[in-house]
Scaffold this active site. Structure first.
Site, mmCIF file in Angstrom:
data_model
loop_
_atom_site.group_PDB
_atom_site.id
_atom_site.type_symbol
_atom_site.label_atom_id
_atom_site.label_comp_id
_atom_site.label_asym_id
_atom_site.label_seq_id
_atom_site.Cartn_x
_atom_site.Cartn_y
_atom_site.Cartn_z
ATOM 1 N N HIS A 144 13.875 -17.843 9.095
ATOM 2 C CA HIS A 144 12.689 -17.928 8.243
ATOM 3 C C HIS A 144 11.778 -19.069 8.692
ATOM 4 O O HIS A 144 11.597 -20.076 8.004
ATOM 5 C CB HIS A 144 13.106 -18.104 6.785
ATOM 6 C CG HIS A 144 13.806 -16.913 6.221
ATOM 7 N ND1 HIS A 144 15.143 -16.673 6.434
ATOM 8 C CD2 HIS A 144 13.351 -15.891 5.458
ATOM 9 C CE1 HIS A 144 15.488 -15.547 5.813
ATOM 10 N NE2 HIS A 144 14.416 -15.055 5.218
ATOM 11 N N GLU A 160 21.390 -19.406 8.883
ATOM 12 C CA GLU A 160 20.049 -19.874 8.515
ATOM 13 C C GLU A 160 19.781 -19.420 7.097
ATOM 14 O O GLU A 160 20.489 -18.558 6.559
ATOM 15 C CB GLU A 160 18.989 -19.346 9.481
ATOM 16 C CG GLU A 160 18.837 -17.831 9.529
ATOM 17 C CD GLU A 160 17.978 -17.249 8.419
ATOM 18 O OE1 GLU A 160 17.012 -17.910 7.995
ATOM 19 O OE2 GLU A 160 18.267 -16.135 7.957
ATOM 20 N N SER A 165 17.501 -11.928 7.960
ATOM 21 C CA SER A 165 17.534 -12.235 6.534
ATOM 22 C C SER A 165 18.539 -11.324 5.827
ATOM 23 O O SER A 165 19.710 -11.290 6.187
ATOM 24 C CB SER A 165 16.118 -12.123 5.939
ATOM 25 O OG SER A 165 16.061 -12.672 4.646
#
Length: 317
Positions: free
Chosen positions: A287, A216, A114
């Site tokens: 995620h 992502e 992330s």
């Protein structure tokens, strides 16, 4: 960037790791649960000061302190690895405050995903060090625990000195979708799309030449995914990419009751299809409960038809 990565030492039973928070403020109960998991695997964990305080949505007392803390963890011989507590936002603010000479002189395993993409990209640029894109220590969202497939992959990756081999979705995981067929081999680069796009124009911007690009995201509407991909295309950042693996990003897809927007796969075909390189959507990483631990900077082969990413080289020594 196709130069061979410097490999950190794998974790061994009895090792001590530092847990840092360069991004968002940490929930103490989630952190305690993650540290207990590490202990059950035979590791000791030290939660650094950045995990204990925060400023609104940011962890730690200051960007300068967080940068100094990260460098000190690389320098400290007690720590065999550095594991990030959580993502959120803030890691890119820390980049100017890291003494990169310390990182270069003390290569160590670093884990996160992330917002930690900012560290993956900067460490690769500044130190040439392989890092791990994978589950963090304070678990994601409201997960009661890591999915067994995710936990097993994480535990194996941190301790392995052999290539991780073929990684594919488990039976109960996402089904990868072919965007553009084919296969591609190269070092794995990238991470979270928002961070990859945000670092364009900085000293740590994406260099995906000859690479298999991992992307992502979470909670980004299809039009925002379109905008970020378009930014990468217009900047030239995707010109020489070898292939693209887009992680499972269910919260970025079109709501079933909203006919005004496009499915995410349609956006990816429109934006990435013209590149003429292999592209797959829905790989189990990022995620989603199904988070493969992936070594950044290490050679992989993407097989779109098989939905697999095969790690060809060791990620640790």
């Amino acid at each position: 960037m196709t130069t061979r990565a410097i490999l950190p030492r794998a974790l061994r039973p009895g090792d001590t790791v530092a847990v840092v928070a360069p991004s968002g403020k940490v929930d103490p109960e989630r952190l305690a649960s993650g540290i207990e998991m590490l202990r059950s695997w035979g590791y000791f964990a030290v939660a650094m000061p950045s995990t204990e305080s925060g400023r609104g949505y940011l962890a730690g007392p200051s960007d300068e302190a967080n940068g100094a803390e990260l460098a000190s963890c690389f320098a400290d011989s007690r720590f065999a690895g550095i594991l990030c507590a959580r993502g959120g936002y803030g890691a890119m603010r820390v980049l100017p405050h890291i003494d990169w000479s310390v990182v270069r002189g003390n290569p160590k395993l670093l884990l996160g995903y992330s917002d930690i993409t900012a560290l993956h990209m900067a460490i690769r640029r500044e130190a040439g060090l392989a890092t791990f894109h994978g589950s963090m220590i304070a678990r994601q969202g409201d997960e009661p625990a890591l999915h067994p497939w995710t936990a097993a992959g994480l535990r194996a990756a941190l301790a392995s000195t052999k290539p991780l081999g073929a990684i594919r979705s488990p039976e109960d995981g996402p089904r990868p979708v072919v965007i553009t067929p084919g296969s591609a081999t190269g070092p794995l680069a990238g991470g979270n799309l928002t961070l990859v796009a945000s670092l364009i124009g900085t000293p740590w911007q994406l260099d995906a030449r000859g690479c298999v690009l991992l992307l992502e995201d979470v909670n980004e509407a299809p039009y925002r995914i379109d905008r970020m991909l378009t930014q990468l295309l217009l900047s030239g950042a995707l010109s020489d990419v070898a292939g693209i693996v887009f992680g499972d990003s269910p919260t970025c897809d079109r709501p079933a009751d909203d006919p005004r927007t496009m499915p995410l796969a349609t956006v990816l075909r429109d934006r990435l299809g013209p590149l003429g390189v292999p592209v797959v959507y829905g790989f189990p990483c990022g995620h989603t409960p199904f988070r493969a631990t992936l070594p950044m900077g290490v050679d992989v082969t993407l097989d779109v038809a098989g939905g697999t990413l095969t790690v060809l080289q060791p990620a640790c020594v």
